[in-house]
Design an enzyme around this catalytic site. Structure first.
Site, PDB file in Angstrom:
ATOM      1  N   GLU A 108     -16.109   5.505   1.897  1.00  0.00           N
ATOM      2  CA  GLU A 108     -14.814   4.881   2.181  1.00  0.00           C
ATOM      3  C   GLU A 108     -13.964   5.876   2.991  1.00  0.00           C
ATOM      4  O   GLU A 108     -13.884   7.058   2.647  1.00  0.00           O
ATOM      5  CB  GLU A 108     -14.102   4.525   0.875  1.00  0.00           C
ATOM      6  CG  GLU A 108     -12.838   3.714   1.120  1.00  0.00           C
ATOM      7  CD  GLU A 108     -12.169   3.263  -0.190  1.00  0.00           C
ATOM      8  OE1 GLU A 108     -11.961   4.114  -1.068  1.00  0.00           O
ATOM      9  OE2 GLU A 108     -11.855   2.068  -0.313  1.00  0.00           O
ATOM     10  N   LYS A 161       1.234   1.291 -15.313  1.00  0.00           N
ATOM     11  CA  LYS A 161       1.165   2.700 -14.905  1.00  0.00           C
ATOM     12  C   LYS A 161       1.061   2.708 -13.385  1.00  0.00           C
ATOM     13  O   LYS A 161      -0.011   2.511 -12.822  1.00  0.00           O
ATOM     14  CB  LYS A 161      -0.062   3.351 -15.540  1.00  0.00           C
ATOM     15  CG  LYS A 161       0.060   4.813 -15.846  1.00  0.00           C
ATOM     16  CD  LYS A 161       0.410   5.701 -14.672  1.00  0.00           C
ATOM     17  CE  LYS A 161      -0.772   6.187 -13.891  1.00  0.00           C
ATOM     18  NZ  LYS A 161      -0.410   6.826 -12.624  1.00  0.00           N
ATOM     19  N   CYS A 184      -8.047  -1.642   0.838  1.00  0.00           N
ATOM     20  CA  CYS A 184      -9.400  -1.654   0.274  1.00  0.00           C
ATOM     21  C   CYS A 184     -10.330  -2.504   1.126  1.00  0.00           C
ATOM     22  O   CYS A 184     -11.523  -2.221   1.220  1.00  0.00           O
ATOM     23  CB  CYS A 184      -9.358  -2.181  -1.159  1.00  0.00           C
ATOM     24  SG  CYS A 184      -8.485  -3.728  -1.303  1.00  0.00           S
ATOM     25  N   SER A 188      -9.665   3.887  -6.955  1.00  0.00           N
ATOM     26  CA  SER A 188     -10.900   4.422  -6.369  1.00  0.00           C
ATOM     27  C   SER A 188     -12.102   4.198  -7.283  1.00  0.00           C
ATOM     28  O   SER A 188     -11.959   4.016  -8.501  1.00  0.00           O
ATOM     29  CB  SER A 188     -10.716   5.913  -6.117  1.00  0.00           C
ATOM     30  OG  SER A 188     -10.427   6.556  -7.344  1.00  0.00           O
ATOM     31  N   GLU A 226     -10.836  -3.313  -9.732  1.00  0.00           N
ATOM     32  CA  GLU A 226     -10.833  -3.589  -8.289  1.00  0.00           C
ATOM     33  C   GLU A 226     -10.944  -2.242  -7.597  1.00  0.00           C
ATOM     34  O   GLU A 226      -9.981  -1.470  -7.568  1.00  0.00           O
ATOM     35  CB  GLU A 226      -9.524  -4.284  -7.872  1.00  0.00           C
ATOM     36  CG  GLU A 226      -9.281  -5.637  -8.534  1.00  0.00           C
ATOM     37  CD  GLU A 226     -10.178  -6.727  -7.976  1.00  0.00           C
ATOM     38  OE1 GLU A 226     -10.825  -6.525  -6.931  1.00  0.00           O
ATOM     39  OE2 GLU A 226     -10.257  -7.789  -8.618  1.00  0.00           O
TER      40      GLU A 226
HETATM   41  P1  NAD Z   1      -6.803   6.298  -7.549  1.00  0.00           P
HETATM   42  O1  NAD Z   1      -8.056   5.827  -8.177  1.00  0.00           O
HETATM   43  O2  NAD Z   1      -6.688   7.731  -7.234  1.00  0.00           O
HETATM   44  O3  NAD Z   1      -5.543   5.943  -8.467  1.00  0.00           O
HETATM   45  C1  NAD Z   1      -5.260   4.622  -8.886  1.00  0.00           C
HETATM   46  C2  NAD Z   1      -4.412   4.668 -10.151  1.00  0.00           C
HETATM   47  O4  NAD Z   1      -5.189   5.224 -11.205  1.00  0.00           O
HETATM   48  C3  NAD Z   1      -3.162   5.542 -10.041  1.00  0.00           C
HETATM   49  O5  NAD Z   1      -2.109   4.939 -10.769  1.00  0.00           O
HETATM   50  C4  NAD Z   1      -3.606   6.830 -10.731  1.00  0.00           C
HETATM   51  O6  NAD Z   1      -2.552   7.589 -11.264  1.00  0.00           O
HETATM   52  C5  NAD Z   1      -4.472   6.270 -11.840  1.00  0.00           C
HETATM   53  N1  NAD Z   1      -5.442   7.228 -12.384  1.00  0.00           N
HETATM   54  C6  NAD Z   1      -5.960   8.334 -11.799  1.00  0.00           C
HETATM   55  N2  NAD Z   1      -6.804   8.952 -12.644  1.00  0.00           N
HETATM   56  C7  NAD Z   1      -6.830   8.230 -13.784  1.00  0.00           C
HETATM   57  C8  NAD Z   1      -7.511   8.363 -15.028  1.00  0.00           C
HETATM   58  N3  NAD Z   1      -8.338   9.372 -15.256  1.00  0.00           N
HETATM   59  N4  NAD Z   1      -7.310   7.444 -15.991  1.00  0.00           N
HETATM   60  C9  NAD Z   1      -6.467   6.390 -15.762  1.00  0.00           C
HETATM   61  N5  NAD Z   1      -5.783   6.220 -14.611  1.00  0.00           N
HETATM   62  C10 NAD Z   1      -5.963   7.122 -13.622  1.00  0.00           C
HETATM   63  O7  NAD Z   1      -6.614   5.387  -6.239  1.00  0.00           O
HETATM   64  P2  NAD Z   1      -5.469   5.474  -5.138  1.00  0.00           P
HETATM   65  O8  NAD Z   1      -5.716   6.663  -4.267  1.00  0.00           O
HETATM   66  O9  NAD Z   1      -4.144   5.291  -5.764  1.00  0.00           O
HETATM   67  O10 NAD Z   1      -5.769   4.133  -4.285  1.00  0.00           O
HETATM   68  C11 NAD Z   1      -6.736   4.070  -3.285  1.00  0.00           C
HETATM   69  C12 NAD Z   1      -8.025   3.476  -3.793  1.00  0.00           C
HETATM   70  O11 NAD Z   1      -7.766   2.202  -4.342  1.00  0.00           O
HETATM   71  C13 NAD Z   1      -9.053   3.245  -2.702  1.00  0.00           C
HETATM   72  O12 NAD Z   1     -10.322   3.648  -3.144  1.00  0.00           O
HETATM   73  C14 NAD Z   1      -9.016   1.747  -2.490  1.00  0.00           C
HETATM   74  O13 NAD Z   1     -10.197   1.184  -1.984  1.00  0.00           O
HETATM   75  C15 NAD Z   1      -8.721   1.256  -3.847  1.00  0.00           C
HETATM   76  N6  NAD Z   1      -8.126  -0.075  -3.785  1.00  0.00           N
HETATM   77  C16 NAD Z   1      -8.885  -1.144  -4.170  1.00  0.00           C
HETATM   78  C17 NAD Z   1      -8.374  -2.431  -4.064  1.00  0.00           C
HETATM   79  C18 NAD Z   1      -9.165  -3.640  -4.497  1.00  0.00           C
HETATM   80  O14 NAD Z   1      -8.569  -4.687  -4.706  1.00  0.00           O
HETATM   81  N7  NAD Z   1     -10.470  -3.538  -4.645  1.00  0.00           N
HETATM   82  C19 NAD Z   1      -7.071  -2.623  -3.578  1.00  0.00           C
HETATM   83  C20 NAD Z   1      -6.338  -1.504  -3.192  1.00  0.00           C
HETATM   84  C21 NAD Z   1      -6.876  -0.233  -3.311  1.00  0.00           C
END
Ligand code: NAD
Length: 484
Positions: A377, A170, A278, A223, A244
């Protein structure tokens, strides 16, 4: 583009499409289906049906299939780099590196997974043969964010497939095109159903994966808030979660650090991908003896970086992904300034572009831990810096955070290095070379930055369940059975 379910490109049950835009120009790049829960269920059914054969495939077969994925991606390297640059915004050299990591990740796990599948252990009872089997779980739901759409996909998909699982991917609704194109060019040799992609919004296509009884593993990067939502949905089913999540990484600059290394290393660690990493450095602690000079040199260095379209040669920093993320960063800076902080350089929307979600990289002083800019963040191009008196204080400040993803130190003093890697609570520690990765070593977070690790043997073991076999080879009635 279309979703990919059971070896077919399809719009599934989607009645609408999601428009994908270029964050540098705000122009439409393409679109993808707004998938539904029915599409997610169809993808899970395909992945479940293909699992028995895929798990039984000999290691040599799966290894060859993964090497083939790597080779096919390499053959489309330049095209994917350009598409990723248009879709995500970061400059070409950074996407060139992202694709290199993707290709190498498939090759790395292709080899690692054929290396071993458990271990033989000494028997606990006479006549027994005991061994530990690592077995694939079944269908893995891979939920991926927009900031490194292909890299973070590969870090899940490659080990999951190598271990014998099948996957439903996804991608983020902001960056589905590069994922669909990668699967289109690189996965056509796999049996139908082994790899599936459903596009759409998290609650509509992500949650149905999380709650589906036939998806025992969810591998999620994103997130903290969505990670918490996924954990709460998955808890009643005792699913294996690989999370992650966010970060607020500190960097400590020791008094002996060389000025040019510390300034340019920090700028890289904080501003790569416009700070949308991240593990971006988001809090900096500089020894008070050098704070004044360091701030000036950093502001001077950052002020000279070139903002622009990631496709243009010479661009150092591209746009942010969308306006709402830029507004969040501006809000944190405005709050800090309202509480007494000073912006030494940047922090404004550049006037010369007209379009695109650009934000000038900023250096901010006069900050403290009461400010959101030092606690939440940020995920944008901002470097807040704060002086410290001694190393005890620097370590206490570094640890004063709910997250524990990465932490960096700039020094040549081995005594400080040892204290730092022993006392700072973070999944990755970098000394003098921030934000580097290594295939052989695990990546992931402590505290609220997540559960589990990617890369290395640890990153493969996330996708194996473990079974202990006790085999009495001779058989026979035991004296410890009834009657006592
Ligand atoms: P996000 O959490 O908004 O979305 C991530 C994914 O989850 C997307 O595909 C989104 O469509 C999906 N999603 C959203 N709501 C959901 C739900 N209720 N159920 C299942 N899936 C759902 O994050 P983002 O804005 O795409 O990415 C940025 C975030 O990712 C930042 O907080 C960053 O720190 C984190 N991040 C972490 C790492 C790591 O390795 N720790 C790496 C990269 C990014």
């Amino acid at each position: 583009m279309k979703m990919y379910i059971n070896g077919e490109f399809t719009s599934g049950k989607a009645k609408e499409r999601i428009t994908v835009i270029d964050p540098a120009t705000e122009e439409t790049l393409g679109d993808a289906p707004r998938g539904t829960s029915e599409d997610a269920r169809a993808a899970v059914a395909a992945a479940s049906a293909s699992f028995p054969d895929w798990r039984r495939a000999p290691a040599n077969e799966r290894t060859a299939a993964l090497h083939q994925i790597a080779a096919k991606i390499r053959a489309h390297h330049d095209e994917l780099v350009r598409l990723l640059t248009k879709e995500e915004g970061k400059p070409l050299p950074e996407n060139d590196e992202e694709l290199w990591w993707v290709e190498e990740t498939f090759d790395y796990y292709a080899e690692l997974a054929r290396h071993e599948r458990g271990r033989v252990i000494p028997p606990g009872e006479p006549g027994q043969f005991n061994f530990v089997l690592k077995e694939p779980y079944g269908v893995v739901g891979c939920i991926v964010p927009w900031n490194y759409p292909l890299l973070l996909l590969a870090w899940k998909m490659a080990p999951a497939l190598a271990a014998g699982n099948t996957v439903v991917i996804k991608p983020s609704e902001l960056t589905p095109l590069s994922t669909l194109r990668l699967v289109e060019v690189a996965c056509d040799h796999l049996p139908p159903g082994v790899v599936n992609v459903v596009t759409g919004y998290g609650p509509e296509t992500g949650e149905p994966l999380v709650t589906h009884p036939d998806v025992p593993v969810i591998a999620f990067t994103g997130s903290l808030a969505v990670g918490q939502r996924i954990a709460s949905l998955a808890a009643p089913m005792m699913k294996k979660l690989h999370l992650e999540l966010g970060g607020k990484d500190p960097m400590v600059i020791a008094p002996d650090a060389t000025m040019d290394m510390a300034v340019s290393g920090l700028a890289y660690a904080a501003l790569i991908n416009a700070g949308q990493v991240c593990t971006s450095t988001e809090r900096v602690y500089v020894h008070e003896s050098m704070f004044g000079r360091f701030s000036e040199e950093l502001a001077d260095f950052v002020g000279k970086l070139r903002l622009g379209n990631g496709l243009d040669e010479g661009t150092d920093i591209g746009p942010m992904i969308r306006d709402k993320f830029r507004e969040k960063v501006e809000g944190q800076m405005a709050d800090a300034v309202g509480a007494g902080a000073n912006i030494l350089t940047g922090g404004r929307r550049p006037s010369e572009f007209g379009r695109g979600f650009f934000l000038e990289p900023a250096v901010v002083t006069g900050v403290d831990h009461t400010m959101r800019l030092m606690r939440e963040e940020t995920f944008g191009p901002v470097i807040p810096i704060m002086p410290y008196k001694d190393f005890d204080e620097a370590i206490a400040l570094a640890n004063d955070c709910q997250y524990g993803l990465g932490a960096s130190l700039m020094t040549h003093d081995a005594r400080l290095v040892k204290r730092f890697f022993e006392e700072v609570k973070a999944g990755t520690i970098w000394i003098n070379d921030p934000l580097t990765d290594n295939f052989a070593g695990p990546f992931g977070g402590m505290k609220m930055s997540g559960l589990g690790r990617e890369l290395g043997q640890e990153g493969l073991d996330e996708y194996y369940d473990v079974k202990h076999v006790h085999w009495d080879v001779e058989g026979g009635v035991k004296e410890y059975w009834y009657p006592y």
